[in-house]
Design an enzyme around this catalytic site. Sequence first.
Site, mmCIF file in Angstrom:
data_model
loop_
_atom_site.group_PDB
_atom_site.id
_atom_site.type_symbol
_atom_site.label_atom_id
_atom_site.label_comp_id
_atom_site.label_asym_id
_atom_site.label_seq_id
_atom_site.Cartn_x
_atom_site.Cartn_y
_atom_site.Cartn_z
ATOM 1 N N ARG A 1 41.320 27.562 27.256
ATOM 2 C CA ARG A 1 40.320 27.151 28.370
ATOM 3 C C ARG A 1 39.172 28.234 28.215
ATOM 4 N NH1 ARG A 1 44.488 27.666 33.219
ATOM 5 N NH2 ARG A 1 43.163 29.379 33.356
ATOM 6 N N ARG B 1 37.589 39.001 35.912
ATOM 7 C CA ARG B 1 38.508 38.616 36.998
ATOM 8 C C ARG B 1 39.434 39.597 37.247
ATOM 9 N NH1 ARG B 1 40.042 33.353 34.358
ATOM 10 N NH2 ARG B 1 42.064 34.169 33.725
ATOM 11 N N LYS C 1 52.277 35.954 39.393
ATOM 12 C CA LYS C 1 52.794 35.867 40.747
ATOM 13 C C LYS C 1 53.226 34.549 41.131
ATOM 14 C CE LYS C 1 49.105 36.423 43.360
ATOM 15 N NZ LYS C 1 48.833 35.820 44.678
ATOM 16 N N ARG D 1 43.387 40.042 52.374
ATOM 17 C CA ARG D 1 42.717 40.494 51.141
ATOM 18 C C ARG D 1 41.919 41.738 51.488
ATOM 19 N NH1 ARG D 1 42.336 36.856 47.272
ATOM 20 N NH2 ARG D 1 42.717 34.639 47.807
ATOM 21 N N ARG E 1 46.233 32.386 25.197
ATOM 22 C CA ARG E 1 46.868 31.246 25.509
ATOM 23 C C ARG E 1 46.123 30.089 25.186
ATOM 24 N NH1 ARG E 1 47.600 31.866 31.560
ATOM 25 N NH2 ARG E 1 45.369 32.146 31.631
#
Length: 215
Positions: free
Chosen positions: A160, A171, A13, A88, A127
């Site tokens: 991470r 998430r 995004k 939101r 990642r």
Amino acid sequence: MRLILLGPPGVGKGTQASAIVKKYNVPHISTGDIFRANIKDGTELGKKAKEYMDKGLLVPDELVVSIVKDRLTKEDCVHGFLLDGFPRTINQAEALDKELTKMGIKLDKVVNIDADKEILIERAVGRRICKTCGSSYHVKFNPPKVENLCDIDNGELFQRDDDTHETVATRIEVYLNQTQPLIDYYQEKGIILNIDGTKPIDEVFETIVKALGDN
Ligand SMILES: [Zn+2]
């Protein structure tokens, strides 16, 4: 061009936001940024917001809307804006509609960059970041030449802590639960643009531009 940008974590995004504001010459308005700016400048709104944040509380809708409204009246918004991270909730969306009506303007489109949950999880979990220079790799989509070592400086690559399967899944789940009502709200107004975020970055952007047409 007055836009809202929606998209789950990891869909890219931020990259699309940068490209959109550049193309349409509108400010990128992220609530996080305006909050920080108001707090830094010690404005009345900023002081109020800080009281909640210091206590670890959510800033009430009313205050969030005031801060956004205040930002939208700034001169750089005359040709439009890109709202990111706001609204939101339905409550905030309705409040925004009211404020825009008062200002005699309305939203053009809500750009909803979407991707399958499993794809987003695979992207995040694979990642790897270089400990030395911070370069980003992906075990499957963008692997280093030598396993676990940075192409640039041979630095060790690490994952991470918040890129584990479980954290990423949570998430995304939280995001989807929170956002679906908003998507429905704008769908009903007929201004939502659903964009496939699994395509390459350039292609996603081209699709957005095409979909926005001559707005
Ligand atoms: Zn490196």
